[in-house]
Scaffold this motif. Structure first.
Motif, mmCIF file in Angstrom:
data_model
loop_
_atom_site.group_PDB
_atom_site.id
_atom_site.type_symbol
_atom_site.label_atom_id
_atom_site.label_comp_id
_atom_site.label_asym_id
_atom_site.label_seq_id
_atom_site.Cartn_x
_atom_site.Cartn_y
_atom_site.Cartn_z
ATOM 1 N N UNK A 49 0.809 -1.226 0.000
ATOM 2 C CA UNK A 49 0.000 0.000 0.000
ATOM 3 C C UNK A 49 0.839 1.272 0.000
ATOM 4 N N UNK A 50 2.159 1.139 -0.014
ATOM 5 C CA UNK A 50 3.015 2.324 0.097
ATOM 6 C C UNK A 50 2.767 3.330 -1.033
ATOM 7 N N UNK A 51 2.507 2.831 -2.228
ATOM 8 C CA UNK A 51 2.332 3.730 -3.382
ATOM 9 C C UNK A 51 0.873 4.146 -3.593
ATOM 10 N N UNK A 52 -0.035 3.664 -2.758
ATOM 11 C CA UNK A 52 -1.454 3.988 -2.916
ATOM 12 C C UNK A 52 -1.782 5.273 -2.174
ATOM 13 N N UNK A 53 -2.925 5.863 -2.552
ATOM 14 C CA UNK A 53 -3.392 7.014 -1.774
ATOM 15 C C UNK A 53 -4.008 6.493 -0.473
ATOM 16 N N UNK A 54 -4.132 7.329 0.567
ATOM 17 C CA UNK A 54 -4.559 6.853 1.888
ATOM 18 C C UNK A 54 -5.877 6.084 1.894
ATOM 19 N N UNK A 55 -6.882 6.588 1.185
ATOM 20 C CA UNK A 55 -8.192 5.924 1.197
ATOM 21 C C UNK A 55 -8.106 4.525 0.621
ATOM 22 N N UNK A 56 -7.471 4.397 -0.532
ATOM 23 C CA UNK A 56 -7.348 3.101 -1.186
ATOM 24 C C UNK A 56 -6.554 2.125 -0.324
ATOM 25 N N UNK A 57 -5.474 2.610 0.287
ATOM 26 C CA UNK A 57 -4.625 1.751 1.113
ATOM 27 C C UNK A 57 -5.379 1.213 2.320
#
Length: 498
Positions: A49-57
């Motif tokens: 999830x490091x490269x995802x935006x906060x909501x998606x992660x």
């Protein structure tokens, strides 16, 4: 309202609807393998999830959390081994239903109850988080000890009319919970010169040994020529839940969901305790308590609605107070902080839009869980058609791999074998394993808070009866045991008259 609408707009991004099914699939698989808990799934997937935006992660991690809690019911029902500790209460009636050839029906109810409990928990998180958080602030050492005593009162209801054996089992579990380092004084206890026991006995390791290994040993006299049963594929999928069974399970699901929200919102407890309490209360309030433990679908409904009902509720103290509700939410709290969101009272004002997107997303997660589960339940049920001479080594392999992966120690494999052998002989002597598990689950909570309460009160036990919440829990526990004893007495009187 602006934050609510802003959260809906963020949630509506199409990428979120791709990561939720992916997270659920990972969670269900991890939860269904004994030893691989949702905690481990969260830890392994956080780097993704490091490269995802906060909501998606966060939505992906929440899907893993919810999927893992539901996934543990699959193996609990099919092979008498809960994938996670939260599904231990599902063993009571889930596996007996499988033995009766009703595995598909049990899996259907587990999914339905998990979804309803999860939705109620998500709605509680969305609308009731602040007031529930204020109530949990009232809990101190005395209240936590009384809650543990209330949980231990379940032993009376799961001891198969032998409270004495149930108490012996609970004492064994409480003893196992004391192995390792004392959390108050820091001294080593009952390690017998084995430094590897300093960390204590991991609960998931104990679960694998108590249920999976002992179940394999119990069937060691299996003869494939005489004992093999062939179940047709059509017989499995035709055995669906009837309207009457759905109607009967409404009350257990409501009880389980409510208890799940209350217990889940109390920091340091979790879905396992909620499931046991919900099962016991459902049994006590039932018009036919004698059927519980023998394949009663209401028992599956109560336990699965409770453990999933705790999922969303465990996030209430984390988001509002910055205090994680259980191990999984502690990991989620780390993920929140990594993505620039610090849980606590200021989170709603600073990043309200994202927070509402996450809370609304939890509702979507449970809806997707039902859709995915409905598609795969019939495939899970076909596991019962695998001949036991093939299934047993597969289960044993997964158990050994799962126990090793928990702490990456060969030593844990020895632990599950020892637990399995001891529990095998206990089962041969007609002891129930659940009281042992309850002792291990509630032992640390009871001991730690009892000692803290004694320090606070200067050694006086009055603290447990002068504080309203702790006194109420103790009175309910005593009443629950007395009610079970009265029903047991009446049942014996009728049997003698017959």
């Amino acid at each position: 309202m602006e934050q609510f609408l802003g959260g809906l707009e963020i949630l509506a991004q199409w990428q979120n609807f791709l990561v939720i099914p992916l997270g659920l699939a990972i969670g269900i698989v991890v939860g269904a393998i004994p030893g691989l808990t949702s905690d481990l799934g969260l830890i392994l997937c956080i780097p993704l999830t490091y490269s995802m935006d906060p909501t998606m992660a966060i939505l992906m991690l929440l899907a893993i959390y919810c999927g893992g809690t539901y996934g543990g019911s699959i193996t609990a029902i099919l092979i008498n081994t809960p994938g996670t500790s939260a599904n231990a209460a599902t063993l009571f009636d889930g596996y007996p239903m499988t033995v009766k050839g009703k595995a598909f029906k049990a899996l259907q109810m587990a999914l339905y109850a998990s979804t309803v409990g999860g939705l109620i928990s998500a709605l509680a998180l969305l609308f009731l988080a602040p007031p529930i958080a204020k109530i949990t602030l009232l809990f101190g050492p005395a209240e936590y000890f009384a809650l543990a005593v209330f949980g231990l009162s379940v032993i009376a209801g799961v001891s198969n009319n032998s409270i004495f054996k149930g108490l012996i089992g609970a004492c064994i579990g409480l003893f196992m919970a004391t192995v390792g380092t004392d959390v108050i004084s820091g001294t080593a206890r009952f390690i017998f010169g084995q430094r590897k026991l300093m960390a204590g006995i991991d609960l998931i390791i104990a679960l694998i040994g108590l249920f999976a290994i002992s179940e394999i040993l119990m069937k060691s006299q299996y003869n494939p020529k005489t004992d093999h049963k062939t179940i047709s594929a059509s017989a499995i999928t035709k055995d669906k839940i009837t309207k009457d069974e759905y109607r009967r399970c409404r009350k257990p699901i409501a009880i389980g969901s409510l208890i799940g929200v209350i217990i889940g919102a109390t920091p340091g407890t979790g879905g396992g305790l909620a499931a046991f309490i919900a099962y016991n209360q459902t049994k006590q309030l039932s018009k036919h308590p004698e059927t519980f433990g023998h394949g009663e679908i209401e028992g599956v409904a109560a336990s699965e609605s409770a453990n999933n009902g705790a999922c969303g509720a465990t996030m209430i103290p984390m988001l509002t107070l910055g205090v994680p509700g259980d191990g999984s939410t502690a990991i989620l709290m780390g993920a929140f902080m990594f993505h620039g969101m610090v849980p606590g009272p200021t989170l709603f004002s600073e990043q309200g839009n994202v927070l509402y997107a996450i809370m609304l997303g939890l509702i979507v997660v449970n809806v997707f869980m039902y859709i995915l589960g409905s598609g795969f339940t019939r495939f899970y049920a076909h596991i019962t058609r695998i001949p036991y001479e093939i299934l047993a080594p597969i289960v044993l392999t997964f158990c050994i791999a799962g126990s090793y992966s928990t702490n990456n120690r060969v030593y844990d494999i020895y632990i599950i074998l020892i637990f399995g052998i001891v529990s095998y002989f206990l089962r041969r002597m007609d002891f129930q394993l659940v009281p042992i598990l309850l002792g291990m689950v509630l032992g640390p909570l009871a001991e730690k808070n009892f000692r803290r309460a004694m320090v606070v009160s200067g050694g006086s036990a009055e603290i447990f009866f002068t504080r309203p919440i702790s006194c109420a829990f103790i009175l309910i526990a005593v009443g629950s045991v007395l009610l079970f004893a009265w029903r047991n007495y009446k049942a014996r009187s009728k049997a003698k008259q017959a």
